[in-house]
Motif scaffolding. Structure first.
Motif, short mmCIF file in Angstrom:
data_model
loop_
_atom_site.label_atom_id
_atom_site.label_comp_id
_atom_site.label_asym_id
_atom_site.label_seq_id
_atom_site.Cartn_x
_atom_site.Cartn_y
_atom_site.Cartn_z
N LEU A 5 0.83 -1.20 0.00
CA LEU A 5 0.00 0.00 0.00
C LEU A 5 0.86 1.25 0.00
O LEU A 5 0.59 2.22 -0.72
CB LEU A 5 -0.93 0.00 1.21
N GLN A 6 1.93 1.22 0.78
CA GLN A 6 2.83 2.37 0.81
C GLN A 6 3.47 2.60 -0.56
O GLN A 6 3.58 3.73 -1.02
CB GLN A 6 3.92 2.16 1.86
N ALA A 7 3.85 1.51 -1.22
CA ALA A 7 4.44 1.63 -2.55
C ALA A 7 3.43 2.21 -3.54
O ALA A 7 3.79 3.00 -4.42
CB ALA A 7 4.92 0.25 -3.03
N GLN A 8 2.16 1.82 -3.39
CA GLN A 8 1.14 2.36 -4.28
C GLN A 8 0.91 3.84 -4.03
O GLN A 8 0.78 4.64 -4.97
CB GLN A 8 -0.19 1.60 -4.08
N LEU A 9 0.90 4.23 -2.77
CA LEU A 9 0.60 5.62 -2.43
C LEU A 9 1.73 6.56 -2.82
O LEU A 9 1.51 7.75 -3.04
CB LEU A 9 0.30 5.74 -0.94
N ILE A 10 2.95 6.04 -2.90
CA ILE A 10 4.08 6.87 -3.34
C ILE A 10 3.83 7.40 -4.75
O ILE A 10 4.22 8.52 -5.09
CB ILE A 10 5.39 6.06 -3.29
N LEU A 11 3.14 6.62 -5.57
CA LEU A 11 2.87 7.01 -6.95
C LEU A 11 1.66 7.93 -7.08
O LEU A 11 1.41 8.47 -8.15
CB LEU A 11 2.64 5.76 -7.80
N ALA A 488 10.51 -14.86 -12.57
CA ALA A 488 10.07 -13.53 -12.14
C ALA A 488 8.61 -13.31 -12.53
O ALA A 488 7.80 -12.80 -11.74
CB ALA A 488 10.96 -12.46 -12.76
N ASN A 489 8.25 -13.72 -13.76
CA ASN A 489 6.86 -13.59 -14.20
C ASN A 489 5.93 -14.46 -13.36
O ASN A 489 4.82 -14.04 -13.01
CB ASN A 489 6.73 -13.99 -15.68
N ARG A 490 6.39 -15.67 -13.05
CA ARG A 490 5.57 -16.58 -12.25
C ARG A 490 5.32 -16.02 -10.85
O ARG A 490 4.22 -16.17 -10.28
CB ARG A 490 6.26 -17.94 -12.15
N ARG A 491 6.32 -15.38 -10.30
CA ARG A 491 6.18 -14.82 -8.95
C ARG A 491 5.05 -13.78 -8.90
O ARG A 491 4.35 -13.67 -7.89
CB ARG A 491 7.50 -14.18 -8.51
N VAL A 492 4.91 -13.04 -9.98
CA VAL A 492 3.84 -12.04 -10.02
C VAL A 492 2.50 -12.70 -10.33
O VAL A 492 1.50 -12.49 -9.63
CB VAL A 492 4.15 -10.96 -11.08
N ASP A 493 2.44 -13.53 -11.38
CA ASP A 493 1.18 -14.06 -11.88
C ASP A 493 0.61 -15.17 -11.01
O ASP A 493 -0.62 -15.33 -10.93
CB ASP A 493 1.36 -14.58 -13.30
N ILE A 494 1.47 -15.94 -10.37
CA ILE A 494 1.00 -17.08 -9.57
C ILE A 494 1.11 -16.81 -8.08
O ILE A 494 0.18 -17.05 -7.33
CB ILE A 494 1.79 -18.36 -9.93
N ASP A 495 2.26 -16.27 -7.64
CA ASP A 495 2.47 -16.08 -6.20
C ASP A 495 1.92 -14.76 -5.68
O ASP A 495 1.86 -14.54 -4.47
CB ASP A 495 3.97 -16.16 -5.87
N GLY A 496 1.56 -13.86 -6.58
CA GLY A 496 0.97 -12.59 -6.15
C GLY A 496 1.96 -11.54 -5.70
O GLY A 496 1.58 -10.55 -5.06
N GLU A 497 3.25 -11.71 -6.04
CA GLU A 497 4.21 -10.67 -5.72
C GLU A 497 3.96 -9.44 -6.60
O GLU A 497 3.35 -9.53 -7.66
CB GLU A 497 5.65 -11.17 -5.94
N GLU A 501 8.76 -6.36 -6.44
CA GLU A 501 9.37 -7.48 -5.69
C GLU A 501 10.00 -8.48 -6.64
O GLU A 501 11.11 -8.99 -6.38
CB GLU A 501 8.31 -8.15 -4.82
N ALA A 502 9.32 -8.78 -7.74
CA ALA A 502 9.88 -9.71 -8.72
C ALA A 502 11.12 -9.12 -9.36
O ALA A 502 12.11 -9.84 -9.63
CB ALA A 502 8.84 -10.04 -9.79
N ALA A 503 11.12 -7.81 -9.62
CA ALA A 503 12.30 -7.16 -10.19
C ALA A 503 13.47 -7.20 -9.21
O ALA A 503 14.62 -7.39 -9.62
CB ALA A 503 11.96 -5.71 -10.56
N ALA A 504 13.18 -7.04 -7.92
CA ALA A 504 14.24 -7.12 -6.91
C ALA A 504 14.84 -8.52 -6.87
O ALA A 504 16.07 -8.69 -6.75
CB ALA A 504 13.68 -6.74 -5.54
N TRP A 505 13.97 -9.55 -7.00
CA TRP A 505 14.49 -10.93 -7.06
C TRP A 505 15.36 -11.11 -8.30
O TRP A 505 16.44 -11.71 -8.24
CB TRP A 505 13.32 -11.92 -7.10
#
Length: 512
Positions: A5-11, A488-497, A501-505
């Motif tokens: 939420l904090q990351a979203q509000l920064i934008l 990285a794509n799987r982490r977003v689409d399946i794990d909900g990252e 976060e996926a870019a950091a990984w």
């Protein structure tokens, strides 16, 4: 959830400022254009029907389609004016401003006509009887008395415009729609909620302030009118100027573009992280379609994004044949350089189009290549992303393998995989670096005729991009393994990252 939420509000400041720009200006233009048109229609009965039909017809066009229509129209206008040296931006704010102005006209025109015609005839007769001219009657009787009704129309237009402004993202205009489009693509419900709540809250706030103006006009409360108008000016002016004043002025700001699917969001965040690590400020421009994003780069409306060689080969060079990956890369980079841009280099992986089917079906029906679908295609349904069935790659595959599917269905890329997994379609136009291929138990079919070109991922730069940007991004070249990209794509689409976060990984995997 809190960190997300904090990351979203920064934008939020930039998204809100962009949204206020594309709301306030069209609303003002709609009022300035519509009120005089409404007044003309009052005195000219022959004009009333065509005018209301015209502005009403605009409302029948879906909002996103109206925005999309503005882009080719502005491109054509720019071509006509090119000899004069006048540049017409086809992307960004201008197409949105035009579309939203048109969209906001109906309630203002209609309420102007209704407000004037609703006045008691005796008032107008009395005004004429004491010798008032037509102009004096308009200024001193009709407009003051009809103002509350006209303002009610303005309130309706304001709510429509604020809501439709969320559709500005695909043409490169920052708005609260950035949250919604990105959230839908990455299945980030929080991002979608932030965008929806932000747009709804802004619409209610603007409507509330305009309601005060309407009340002040109706009840002839001068100070309330001054206060309400001042609040409206502060809301719009502060929202637009605030983020700009808060920024550290004078420094290099690199605009990072991305297309509307998970991998692009992840790579966009990775590019941002590398640039920020080098002390370069970034601005994100997400959700741009393939045609839009290339034009935005060459028009210097964005500075860097990740493109795929096959996309430029088919859509820009208009090549229907294929070649070796290295040859395709050389030719698309040469084309890009001729247009003023340039390729920084390949990232090291390919994300190609491939037809994919459920694994069980591949075994049951013996489907190993696209050619195996030819005989049964009329009994099958194929799903693709928004662009696929309009792209030359699809024409090449369809004609090469003589495919005639029973139905073609377009999906948001996020839901396309669900559609095949749930049996709504039998085949989809998958992306080979997508982690959902394995997660959903899909099989990609071979392309023995090589109807599809290679799709190596390239970092491409706008004309005049500073050397500091090249130096900051050079460590990414040739280093991203397709297995890492799939994960990285799987982490977003399946794990909900989140894409960040996926870019950091992914960034962790690139460290020596």
């Amino acid at each position: 959830m809190i960190s997300d939420l904090q990351a979203q509000l920064i934008l939020m400041p930039d998204a809100l400022a962009g949204h206020l720009v594309i709301s306030a200006i069209p609303l003002a233009l709609a009022v300035v254009i519509s009120v005089p048109l409404g007044l003309l229609a009052v005195d000219r009965a022959w004009l009333r029907g065509p005018l209301l039909a015209g502005v009403g017809l605009i409302q029948t066009i879906p909002g996103l389609a109206l925005l999309a229509l503005m882009v080719p129209l502005l491109v054509g206008l720019g071509d006509l004016l090119e000899p004069t040296g006048i540049e017409v931006p086809a992307l960004g704010a201008l197409p949105v401003l035009i579309a939203l102005t048109l969209y906001g006209m109906l309630p203002v025109v209609r309420n102007t006509i209704v407000g004037i015609e609703g006045l008691a005839p005796g008032l107008l007769e009395a005004a004429r009887a004491i010798g008032m001219t037509r102009g004096e009657i308009l200024r001193m009787v009709e407009l003051p008395l009809a103002a509350p009704v006209i303002l009610a129309g303005v309130r309706t237009a304001a709510v429509w415009i604020v809501g439709m402004g969320t559709l500005a993202t695909p043409v490169g205009q920052t708005s609260l729609g950035n949250y919604i489009f990105a959230g839908l693509q990455t299945r980030n419900v929080l991002s979608v909620l932030v965008g929806c709540v932000g747009a709804a809250g802004l619409a209610l706030l603007v409507d509330g302030v305009l309601a005060l103006v309407e009340r002040a006009v109706r009840e002839r409360e001068r100070w309330l009118a001054i206060g309400a108008c001042s609040a409206l000016v502060l809301l719009v002016g502060g929202g637009i100027a605030g983020p700009r004043l808060a920024r550290s002025g004078g420094g290099l700001v690199v605009r990072v573009g991305s297309k509307p699917f998970t991998e692009q969001y992840v790579l966009g965040r990775l590019i941002e992280a590398e640039l920020q690590a080098a002390g370069i400020e970034t601005r994100r421009m997400e959700g741009l379609g393939s045609a839009v994003i290339t034009d935005a780069l060459l028009g210097q409306e964005i500075d860097v994004y990740v493109e795929y060689t096959g996309t430029l080969w088919s859509n820009r060079l208009h090549r229907e044949d294929t070649a070796e990956a290295r040859e395709v890369q050389v030719q698309v980079c040469a084309w890009l350089q001729q247009q003023g841009g340039r390729c920084l280099g390949a990232l090291g992986f390919e994300n190609a189009y491939a037809l994919a089917v459920r694994g069980d079906d591949a075994v049951a029906y013996g489907w190993a290549s696209i050619a195996d679908l030819t005989a049964t295609a009329p009994e099958l349904k194929i799903g693709g992303d928004y662009e696929f069935f309009q792209r030359p790659e699809w024409s090449a595959v369809r004609d090469t393998y003589k495919l005639r599917f029973g139905a073609e269905r377009s999906y948001d890329p996020t839901f396309m995989y669900d559609a095949v997994a749930q049996g709504q379609v039998d085949v989809i136009s998958a992306y080979t670096s997508d982690g959902r291929i394995a997660a959903f138990g899909l099989e990609t079919l071979a392309d023995p005729a090589r109807a599809l070109p290679p799709y190596d991922a390239l970092l491409v730069l706008a004309p005049g991009t500073p050397a500091a940007v090249e130096a900051a991004l050079a460590p990414l070249l040739g280093r991203i393994d397709v297995r890492w990209m799939r994960e990285a794509n799987r982490r977003v689409d399946i794990d909900g990252e989140t894409p960040a976060e996926a870019a950091a990984w992914l960034q962790e995997q690139l460290r020596p």
